[in-house]
Design a protein around this motif. Structure first.
Motif: not given
Length: 344
Positions: A180-208
């Motif tokens: 939702i526009v102008d609503r803070p987003v709290e992302l919790k991230l994990t992976a099922t296999t190898v290490m991945n990097a999540f990246y949405v350049p328009d929104m926020v920086g990269m995190i593994y």
């Protein structure tokens, strides 16, 4: 038979003609390169979210500070090369000169001052943009509304797709995320296999995102639109196709998107997740009307399967002194109830 010279057809290009042709080719290459660059969208430097905008500002400030040294060094290199070139006979040549206090002060003090400024700037920005910290503002002109709770999204990086779970609405999606526009987003991230990097350049920086671990990322999008997200760390055969769309919607649009997801005739259960977990490339967007209780905990603890003990339970047993199955009662667990998770 007498030797005969075969006349050649064509012409010989003179040296000036070759130079002109070379210059034309270089000019054409330069024009085509500039045309290609003109069509580039520098998303990182012109993002749609406040956190990403602050990161872009940090890049600009750091670059300007470093140019304070780089530009004079380049200029002086050209100056000395021209001033003391071999054909310049009028300049004084002093091969025995080896030290100047004033020059040493400039050479060391200016870079040192820039390093100190860069360190301070980076320290402040790093703490202000801590991915685990709640947002302190929506934008430069809009503070956080204390009555608005962040939109929680649980993200699972798989081979080679993205799974998004919305615990607040009990829905899940594959390869599509909505906010939702102008609503803070709290992302919790994990992976099922190898290490991945999540990246949405328009929104926020990269995190593994890593298997058996949970990382966190907080961000916001300040304008409606469709933005690109992708895996920015090479992770195998389907890496180039591991992309997803991020829909930034108003309240009504997001409610309609949730309703569409809730209307599909499929649910995300442990059995469904095990099927989804199988490697696949370029998957279509999919929706799940409901999510089985406790599934996120099982994904993080790598125990979605019926015959697998959860990592948090295993660590609790180890913390209580170990002892395998016999140690379960000491850890507050019932041997019979948990035997199925160990395969015994």
């Amino acid at each position: 038979m007498t030797d005969q010279k075969v006349p050649t057809v064509g012409f010989t290009m003179s040296y000036p003609d070759r130079r002109l042709k070379s210059r034309l080719w270089r000019a054409a290459l330069l024009v085509s390169s500039l045309s290609a660059l003109a069509g580039c969208k520098l998303t990182v430097m012109n993002p749609a979210g406040d956190v990403a905008s602050q990161q872009a500002d940090l890049i600009i400030y750091a670059t300007v500070l470093m140019l304070i040294v780089i530009v004079p060094v380049i200029a002086l290199t050209v100056f000395f090369a021209m001033r003391y070139r071999a054909s310049e006979k009028e300049r004084t040549y002093e091969p025995e000169w080896d030290h100047s206090v004033s020059l040493e002060i400039v050479i060391w003090s200016v870079p040192l001052a820039i390093i100190i400024m860069l360190a301070g700037l980076t320290w402040v920005a790093t703490h202000r943009l801590d991915p685990y910290a709640d947002l302190t503002r929506i934008s430069a002109t809009q503070p956080i509304d204390e009555n608005v709770t962040p939109l929680q999204v649980q993200v699972v990086a798989m081979d080679w797709k993205w799974l998004f779970i919305y615990p607040e609405y009990n829905i899940a999606t594959v390869n599509e995320m909505a906010t939702i526009v102008d609503r803070p987003v709290e992302l919790k991230l994990t992976a099922t296999t190898v290490m991945n990097a999540f990246y949405v350049p328009d929104m926020v920086g990269m995190i593994y995102a890593m298997a058996g671990m949970e990382t966190e990322l907080n961000g916001v999008l300040n304008s409606e639109g469709t933005y690109e997200g992708f895996a920015s760390h090479y992770n195998g055969a389907g890496f180039s196709k591991m992309r997803f769309d991020v829909q930034a919607l108003d309240e009504a649009g997001f409610a309609a998107w949730v309703a569409d997801a809730q209307s599909v005739p499929q649910d995300l259960t442990r059995a469904t997740f095990e099927q989804l977990e199988q490697p696949s490339i370029d998957d279509d967007v999919a929706y799940y009307a409901s999510v089985e209780d406790g599934l996120w905990r099982r994904i993080v603890n790598m125990c979605v399967g019926e015959d697998t003990m959860c990592m948090d339970e295993m660590m609790m047993i180890d913390a209580m002194g170990g002892g395998g199955l016999e140690g379960m009662p000491d850890a507050g667990m019932d041997h019979g109830d948990n035997a199925a998770m160990t395969g015994h």
